[in-house]
Design a protein around this motif. Structure first.
Motif, PDB file in Angstrom:
ATOM      1  N   THR A   1       2.590  -7.297 -22.666  1.00  0.00           N
ATOM      2  CA  THR A   1       2.478  -6.038 -22.931  1.00  0.00           C
ATOM      3  C   THR A   1       3.677  -5.131 -22.674  1.00  0.00           C
ATOM      4  OG1 THR A   1       1.564  -5.679 -20.646  1.00  0.00           O
ATOM      5  CG2 THR A   1      -0.354  -5.835 -22.623  1.00  0.00           C
ATOM      6  N   ALA A   2       4.669  -5.429 -21.494  1.00  0.00           N
ATOM      7  CA  ALA A   2       5.779  -4.976 -21.329  1.00  0.00           C
ATOM      8  C   ALA A   2       6.587  -4.806 -22.632  1.00  0.00           C
ATOM      9  CB  ALA A   2       6.309  -5.282 -20.224  1.00  0.00           C
TER      10      ALA A   2
ATOM     11  N   GLU B   1       5.498  -2.875 -25.637  1.00  0.00           N
ATOM     12  CA  GLU B   1       5.850  -1.475 -25.323  1.00  0.00           C
ATOM     13  C   GLU B   1       7.257  -0.930 -25.587  1.00  0.00           C
ATOM     14  OE1 GLU B   1       4.613   2.100 -22.147  1.00  0.00           O
ATOM     15  OE2 GLU B   1       4.353   0.157 -21.382  1.00  0.00           O
TER      16      GLU B   1
ATOM     17  N   LEU C   1       7.775  -1.045 -29.459  1.00  0.00           N
ATOM     18  CA  LEU C   1       7.209  -0.011 -29.969  1.00  0.00           C
ATOM     19  C   LEU C   1       8.073   1.168 -29.590  1.00  0.00           C
ATOM     20  CD1 LEU C   1       3.596  -1.006 -29.873  1.00  0.00           C
ATOM     21  CD2 LEU C   1       5.033  -0.824 -32.012  1.00  0.00           C
ATOM     22  N   GLY C   2       8.525   1.413 -28.242  1.00  0.00           N
ATOM     23  CA  GLY C   2       9.043   2.534 -28.018  1.00  0.00           C
ATOM     24  C   GLY C   2      10.613   2.749 -28.356  1.00  0.00           C
TER      25      GLY C   2
ATOM     26  N   ALA D   1      -1.712  -2.122 -25.328  1.00  0.00           N
ATOM     27  CA  ALA D   1      -0.288  -1.938 -25.557  1.00  0.00           C
ATOM     28  C   ALA D   1       0.175  -1.353 -26.726  1.00  0.00           C
ATOM     29  CB  ALA D   1       0.102  -3.070 -25.162  1.00  0.00           C
ATOM     30  N   GLY D   2      -0.483  -1.279 -27.875  1.00  0.00           N
ATOM     31  CA  GLY D   2      -0.047  -0.857 -29.154  1.00  0.00           C
ATOM     32  C   GLY D   2      -0.225  -1.828 -30.068  1.00  0.00           C
TER      33      GLY D   2
ATOM     34  N   PRO E   1      -1.171   1.357 -22.273  1.00  0.00           N
ATOM     35  CA  PRO E   1       0.054   0.861 -22.179  1.00  0.00           C
ATOM     36  C   PRO E   1       0.499   0.806 -20.863  1.00  0.00           C
ATOM     37  CG  PRO E   1       0.035   2.614 -24.060  1.00  0.00           C
ATOM     38  CD  PRO E   1      -1.125   2.862 -23.050  1.00  0.00           C
ATOM     39  N   GLU E   2       1.152  -0.313 -20.414  1.00  0.00           N
ATOM     40  CA  GLU E   2       1.821  -0.589 -19.067  1.00  0.00           C
ATOM     41  C   GLU E   2       2.228   0.654 -18.365  1.00  0.00           C
ATOM     42  OE1 GLU E   2       2.817  -2.984 -15.759  1.00  0.00           O
ATOM     43  OE2 GLU E   2       1.425  -3.513 -17.752  1.00  0.00           O
ATOM     44  N   SER E   3       3.053   1.547 -19.078  1.00  0.00           N
ATOM     45  CA  SER E   3       4.010   2.579 -18.304  1.00  0.00           C
ATOM     46  C   SER E   3       2.675   3.720 -17.843  1.00  0.00           C
ATOM     47  CB  SER E   3       4.806   3.364 -19.054  1.00  0.00           C
ATOM     48  OG  SER E   3       4.463   3.757 -20.348  1.00  0.00           O
ATOM     49  N   GLN E   4       1.930   4.190 -18.861  1.00  0.00           N
ATOM     50  CA  GLN E   4       0.733   5.028 -18.828  1.00  0.00           C
ATOM     51  C   GLN E   4      -0.070   4.351 -17.532  1.00  0.00           C
ATOM     52  OE1 GLN E   4      -1.195   6.716 -22.156  1.00  0.00           O
ATOM     53  NE2 GLN E   4       0.791   6.089 -23.344  1.00  0.00           N
TER      54      GLN E   4
END
Length: 355
Positions: free
Chosen positions: A201-202, A205, A208-209, A251-252, A342-345
């Motif tokens: 998932t990282a 992300e 996508l980021g 994760a998107g 998502p991981e960061s959120q």
């Protein structure tokens, strides 16, 4: 602070590693422990956890103290330290139900007491041992047994941490009953600390980021512990594939070709897990970016740090009068919570809850 009294539903490799992590913290409460993401969660240190009881169906474990149960032949996770204050916690019989269906039935002999155990006897034991949090670490595919433990905890008023991919926190009806009873529920399917799903998932992300478009992805996992033996049976692993897919969508990842899940049992790997992850994406001017990553970890300690967070989060939720499926900490701790992020959120939401 008051101790968090924990019961373990299942005394396999993950429970063994978690119990060792607790023992390490108990031995030196002020020590800085690698892999312990938060020193305190809701004010609770890991050293505040006490494992006071456990449940199993294995004849090599039922009726023995916890430390002795972890010497059973099916335990393959590394012994890093001896248990301390919790070593004599009793391992009680659980109802057999579907816990040993599939390959596990060939390597584990059920205890005679398991045939007489009931949901009522489990709930009674949870009350007698004044359990705050029940941690469910049963085999994937044991839907009946997982549900039974959740129901018993609800009856006893103990918070639940569902480490399995079986549907518990995502069951809207069951979550509503926990909410009505004022009991917290966390799940489903533990997301290991630096595991395959966390890594995968990282990566998604990250791409996508940066504005890339995902084309395809896969995540292949092999290992040699009893978890992978069980998952080698397609009828047992189905919920694991669903859970991992839920994590990738959170994760998107949308409508792209992808698969993620356990793909093989290799006995000599013991508790070592290998993950092979691939992500293909389209970047500037239609150029291709492809990531291929291999992750090697000892599987069970990788889960222990997350259980350490989840147990303290469950007790904190109870202290704050939160009940039913608790959203705040769940997306970072589990692959398939009711509302993934998502991981960061997810990390930001957990740290906010923990403070």
């Amino acid at each position: 602070m008051k101790a968090i009294r924990v019961a373990l539903a299942g005394t396999g490799n993950c429970a063994w590693s978690f119990s060792q992590f607790v023992a390490q913290a108990q031995a030196d409460p002020e020590a800085s422990l690698p892999g312990l993401m938060c020193r305190t969660v809701g004010g609770y240190r890991l050293a505040d956890v006490r494992v006071v009881a456990a449940f199993d169906v294995d004849a090599d474990k039922v009726g023995r103290p916890l430390a002795a149960a972890f010497e059973a032949p099916t335990i393959s996770a590394t012994r890093f330290t001896d248990l301390g204050a919790d070593r004599d916690a009793p391992v009680l019989a659980a109802p057999l139900l579907d816990g040993l269906a599939g390959p596990l039935g060939e390597v584990i002999t059920p205890a005679g007491e398991a045939r007489d155990a009931t949901s009522e006897s489990v709930a009674k034991a949870l009350v007698e041992h004044d359990v705050d949090v029940l941690v469910i670490t049963l085999p994937t595919g044991a839907a009946q047994a997982v549900r039974m433990f959740a129901e018993a905890a609800l009856t006893a008023g103990a918070a639940v941490v569902n480490c399995t991919p079986e549907v518990v926190a995502r069951d809207a009806g069951l979550s509503a009953r926990f909410a009505d009873a004022g009991v917290p529920l966390l799940g489903d399917d533990l997301r290991s600390h630096v595991g395959a799903t966390t890594l995968h998932t990282a990566l998604i992300e990250l791409l996508l980021g940066r504005g890339l478009e995902l084309d395809s992805t896969y995540q292949l996992n092999v290992g040699g512990n009893t978890d992978f033996l069980n998952l080698a049976d397609a009828t047992r692993s189905a919920t694991k594939f669903t859970s991992k897919a839920n994590a990738l969508r959170a994760a998107g990842m949308t409508d792209v070709s992808g698969v993620a899940g356990p793909t093989g049992f290799i006995g000599h790997l013991a508790d070592t897990k290998l993950c092979f992850a691939n992500v293909r994406a389209t970047s500037v001017l239609g150029s291709e970016v492809q990531l291929d990553v291999k992750l090697t970890v000892e599987d069970s300690p990788n889960a222990a740090g997350v259980i350490a967070n989840a147990v303290r989060a469950a007790k904190t939720a109870a202290d704050r009068n939160l009940s039913g499926a608790v959203d705040g900490p769940a997306p970072m701790l589990f692959k398939s919570p009711p509302n993934g992020l998502p991981e960061s959120q997810a990390r930001a939401a957990f740290l906010d809850f923990a403070s």
